[in-house]
Motif scaffolding. Structure first.
Motif, PDB file in Angstrom:
ATOM      1  N   MET A 106      -1.836  10.745  33.920  1.00 37.51           N
ATOM      2  CA  MET A 106      -1.785   9.947  32.704  1.00 37.51           C
ATOM      3  C   MET A 106      -1.367  10.850  31.545  1.00 37.51           C
ATOM      4  SD  MET A 106      -4.877   7.828  30.897  1.00 37.51           S
ATOM      5  CE  MET A 106      -5.315   7.134  32.472  1.00 37.51           C
ATOM      6  N   ASP A 107      -0.506  10.323  30.714  1.00 40.05           N
ATOM      7  CA  ASP A 107       0.003  11.078  29.570  1.00 40.05           C
ATOM      8  C   ASP A 107      -0.478  10.414  28.281  1.00 40.05           C
ATOM      9  OD1 ASP A 107       1.441  13.151  28.525  1.00 40.05           O
ATOM     10  OD2 ASP A 107       3.270  11.982  28.305  1.00 40.05           O
ATOM     11  N   ILE A 108      -1.173  11.172  27.440  1.00 41.28           N
ATOM     12  CA  ILE A 108      -1.633  10.668  26.143  1.00 41.28           C
ATOM     13  C   ILE A 108      -0.828  11.382  25.059  1.00 41.28           C
ATOM     14  CG2 ILE A 108      -3.589  10.416  24.552  1.00 41.28           C
ATOM     15  CD1 ILE A 108      -4.049   8.834  27.067  1.00 41.28           C
ATOM     16  N   THR A 109      -0.140  10.613  24.228  1.00 42.54           N
ATOM     17  CA  THR A 109       0.678  11.224  23.182  1.00 42.54           C
ATOM     18  C   THR A 109      -0.205  11.895  22.135  1.00 42.54           C
ATOM     19  OG1 THR A 109       0.767   9.181  21.882  1.00 42.54           O
ATOM     20  CG2 THR A 109       2.531   9.526  23.482  1.00 42.54           C
ATOM     21  N   ARG A 110       0.384  12.830  21.408  1.00 44.15           N
ATOM     22  CA  ARG A 110      -0.351  13.592  20.405  1.00 44.15           C
ATOM     23  C   ARG A 110      -0.928  12.705  19.303  1.00 44.15           C
ATOM     24  NH1 ARG A 110      -3.808  16.035  19.831  1.00 44.15           N
ATOM     25  NH2 ARG A 110      -4.218  17.051  17.879  1.00 44.15           N
ATOM     26  N   ASN A 111      -0.248  11.575  19.022  1.00 42.35           N
ATOM     27  CA  ASN A 111      -0.736  10.684  17.961  1.00 42.35           C
ATOM     28  C   ASN A 111      -1.153   9.315  18.493  1.00 42.35           C
ATOM     29  OD1 ASN A 111       1.775   9.608  18.505  1.00 42.35           O
ATOM     30  ND2 ASN A 111       2.326   9.296  16.356  1.00 42.35           N
ATOM     31  N   ALA A 112      -1.513   9.249  19.777  1.00 46.44           N
ATOM     32  CA  ALA A 112      -2.006   7.979  20.332  1.00 46.44           C
ATOM     33  C   ALA A 112      -3.212   7.512  19.518  1.00 46.44           C
ATOM     34  CB  ALA A 112      -2.399   8.152  21.787  1.00 46.44           C
ATOM     35  N   ALA A 113      -3.241   6.232  19.181  1.00 43.96           N
ATOM     36  CA  ALA A 113      -4.331   5.689  18.375  1.00 43.96           C
ATOM     37  C   ALA A 113      -5.403   5.052  19.253  1.00 43.96           C
ATOM     38  CB  ALA A 113      -3.798   4.654  17.390  1.00 43.96           C
ATOM     39  N   LEU A 114      -6.645   5.340  18.941  1.00 44.04           N
ATOM     40  CA  LEU A 114      -7.786   4.667  19.560  1.00 44.04           C
ATOM     41  C   LEU A 114      -8.191   3.516  18.653  1.00 44.04           C
ATOM     42  CD1 LEU A 114     -10.149   4.461  21.613  1.00 44.04           C
ATOM     43  CD2 LEU A 114     -11.398   6.076  20.132  1.00 44.04           C
ATOM     44  N   ILE A 115      -8.209   2.304  19.199  1.00 44.02           N
ATOM     45  CA  ILE A 115      -8.653   1.125  18.446  1.00 44.02           C
ATOM     46  C   ILE A 115     -10.042   0.739  18.959  1.00 44.02           C
ATOM     47  CG2 ILE A 115      -8.117  -1.213  17.697  1.00 44.02           C
ATOM     48  CD1 ILE A 115      -5.231  -0.762  18.486  1.00 44.02           C
ATOM     49  N   VAL A 116     -11.036   0.849  18.103  1.00 46.48           N
ATOM     50  CA  VAL A 116     -12.429   0.549  18.448  1.00 46.48           C
ATOM     51  C   VAL A 116     -12.754  -0.821  17.848  1.00 46.48           C
ATOM     52  CG1 VAL A 116     -14.819   1.324  18.275  1.00 46.48           C
ATOM     53  CG2 VAL A 116     -12.958   3.014  18.396  1.00 46.48           C
ATOM     54  N   ILE A 117     -12.850  -1.816  18.706  1.00 45.14           N
ATOM     55  CA  ILE A 117     -12.908  -3.203  18.253  1.00 45.14           C
ATOM     56  C   ILE A 117     -14.333  -3.765  18.231  1.00 45.14           C
ATOM     57  CG2 ILE A 117     -12.121  -5.557  18.748  1.00 45.14           C
ATOM     58  CD1 ILE A 117      -9.578  -4.390  19.837  1.00 45.14           C
ATOM     59  N   ASP A 118     -14.764  -4.178  17.046  1.00 44.21           N
ATOM     60  CA  ASP A 118     -15.957  -5.020  16.854  1.00 44.21           C
ATOM     61  C   ASP A 118     -17.230  -4.462  17.493  1.00 44.21           C
ATOM     62  OD1 ASP A 118     -13.976  -6.578  15.754  1.00 44.21           O
ATOM     63  OD2 ASP A 118     -14.089  -8.168  17.257  1.00 44.21           O
ATOM     64  N   VAL A 119     -17.455  -3.168  17.403  1.00 48.27           N
ATOM     65  CA  VAL A 119     -18.687  -2.598  17.955  1.00 48.27           C
ATOM     66  C   VAL A 119     -19.770  -2.743  16.880  1.00 48.27           C
ATOM     67  CG1 VAL A 119     -19.753  -0.612  19.066  1.00 48.27           C
ATOM     68  CG2 VAL A 119     -17.309  -1.061  19.393  1.00 48.27           C
ATOM     69  N   GLN A 120     -20.283  -3.971  16.800  1.00 48.94           N
ATOM     70  CA  GLN A 120     -21.171  -4.389  15.715  1.00 48.94           C
ATOM     71  C   GLN A 120     -22.554  -4.779  16.235  1.00 48.94           C
ATOM     72  OE1 GLN A 120     -17.396  -6.677  14.397  1.00 48.94           O
ATOM     73  NE2 GLN A 120     -18.895  -7.084  12.767  1.00 48.94           N
ATOM     74  N   LYS A 121     -23.543  -4.608  15.372  1.00 51.25           N
ATOM     75  CA  LYS A 121     -24.936  -4.853  15.754  1.00 51.25           C
ATOM     76  C   LYS A 121     -25.183  -6.283  16.217  1.00 51.25           C
ATOM     77  CE  LYS A 121     -26.794  -1.351  12.611  1.00 51.25           C
ATOM     78  NZ  LYS A 121     -27.604  -1.115  11.391  1.00 51.25           N
ATOM     79  N   GLY A 122     -24.435  -7.226  15.683  1.00 52.74           N
ATOM     80  CA  GLY A 122     -24.627  -8.626  16.044  1.00 52.74           C
ATOM     81  C   GLY A 122     -24.437  -8.911  17.524  1.00 52.74           C
ATOM     82  N   PHE A 123     -23.679  -8.066  18.216  1.00 52.37           N
ATOM     83  CA  PHE A 123     -23.470  -8.264  19.651  1.00 52.37           C
ATOM     84  C   PHE A 123     -24.683  -7.866  20.479  1.00 52.37           C
ATOM     85  CE2 PHE A 123     -18.785  -8.371  18.761  1.00 52.37           C
ATOM     86  CZ  PHE A 123     -18.574  -9.637  19.289  1.00 52.37           C
ATOM     87  N   ASP A 124     -25.689  -7.274  19.853  1.00 52.88           N
ATOM     88  CA  ASP A 124     -26.930  -6.951  20.563  1.00 52.88           C
ATOM     89  C   ASP A 124     -27.905  -8.130  20.584  1.00 52.88           C
ATOM     90  OD1 ASP A 124     -26.103  -4.380  21.179  1.00 52.88           O
ATOM     91  OD2 ASP A 124     -26.995  -3.496  19.386  1.00 52.88           O
ATOM     92  N   GLU A 125     -27.556  -9.237  19.937  1.00 54.38           N
ATOM     93  CA  GLU A 125     -28.439 -10.403  19.883  1.00 54.38           C
ATOM     94  C   GLU A 125     -28.223 -11.268  21.127  1.00 54.38           C
ATOM     95  OE1 GLU A 125     -28.428 -12.421  16.116  1.00 54.38           O
ATOM     96  OE2 GLU A 125     -28.431 -10.528  14.990  1.00 54.38           O
ATOM     97  N   GLU A 126     -28.907 -10.901  22.196  1.00 53.67           N
ATOM     98  CA  GLU A 126     -28.716 -11.544  23.500  1.00 53.67           C
ATOM     99  C   GLU A 126     -29.031 -13.041  23.470  1.00 53.67           C
ATOM    100  OE1 GLU A 126     -30.141 -11.172  28.152  1.00 53.67           O
ATOM    101  OE2 GLU A 126     -30.605  -9.542  26.761  1.00 53.67           O
ATOM    102  N   GLU A 127     -29.990 -13.443  22.624  1.00 58.88           N
ATOM    103  CA  GLU A 127     -30.332 -14.872  22.574  1.00 58.88           C
ATOM    104  C   GLU A 127     -29.160 -15.713  22.073  1.00 58.88           C
ATOM    105  OE1 GLU A 127     -31.382 -13.068  18.636  1.00 58.88           O
ATOM    106  OE2 GLU A 127     -31.729 -12.500  20.722  1.00 58.88           O
TER     107      GLU A 127
END
Length: 195
Positions: free
Chosen positions: A1-22
């Protein structure tokens, strides 16, 4: 696998509200948070760009609505933001695709000459999948470390129900088999990024 020097990581919606299992119901992949954290750390250590995406739900009962504690990033994401290690961008959105957020993600990538994206976060089959598909359509080389995502059980039409694991597999097959993204593992991505 080749990762470019400026490859962007997109971290989507890692928010506390997703811990509300109910509200969401059962989720899959309990290791997702650890893998997302490891990706952010690897990107910051190698001074690659990280895009943090936050969903500002317009629905008044959503755990992701603005002004509610669930709208905040999870602690491990917040702790890694603004460390001054490489380019960073905050995108807010009210729909599934991060490309329809503010500021204009596609314009930011074009200005920076970014051609490769690594997409991780929540939910696998919603905002992660939509962003990956759109990235593929826009001509980016998209990598999706499936083990750095998670989702929830879901009921669809005709009473059909799928578990979160089944949904994640379906998303992986659609994205990879359809040529939108290459579905990979977190370990493989980090190993390639640090090579």
């Amino acid at each position: 696998m080749d990762i470019t020097r400026n490859a962007a990581l997109i971290v989507i919606d890692v928010q506390k509200g997703f811990d509300e299992e109910e509200f969401w119901g059962p989720r899959n992949n309990p290791a997702a948070d650890e893998n997302i954290a490891a990706l952010i750390t690897a990107w910051q250590e190698t001074e690659r760009p990280v895009v943090f995406v936050r969903h500002d739900s317009a629905k008044p009962d959503s755990p992701l609505r603005r002004g509610y504690r669930g709208n905040d990033f999870k602690e491990y994401v917040q702790a890694r933001r603004e460390l001054g290690k490489g380019p960073e961008l905050l995108v807010t959105k009210t729909v599934n695709s991060a490309f329809y957020g503010t500021p204009d993600l596609h314009a930011w990538f074009e200005e920076a000459g970014i051609t490769q994206l690594v997409v991780a976060g929540i939910q696998t089959n919603m905002c992660v999948e939509t962003t990956a598909r759109m990235g593929g359509n826009l001509g980016y080389r998209v990598l999706l470390p499936l083990d750095a995502t998670h989702t929830f059980d879901l009921t669809g039409p005709f009473g059909w129900r799928q578990s979160a694991d089944e949904i994640a597999r379906s998303t992986a097959i659609s994205l990879h088999g359809g040529g939108f993204a290459e579905v990979v593992t977190t370990v493989d991505v980090i190993t390639a990024a640090r090579a």
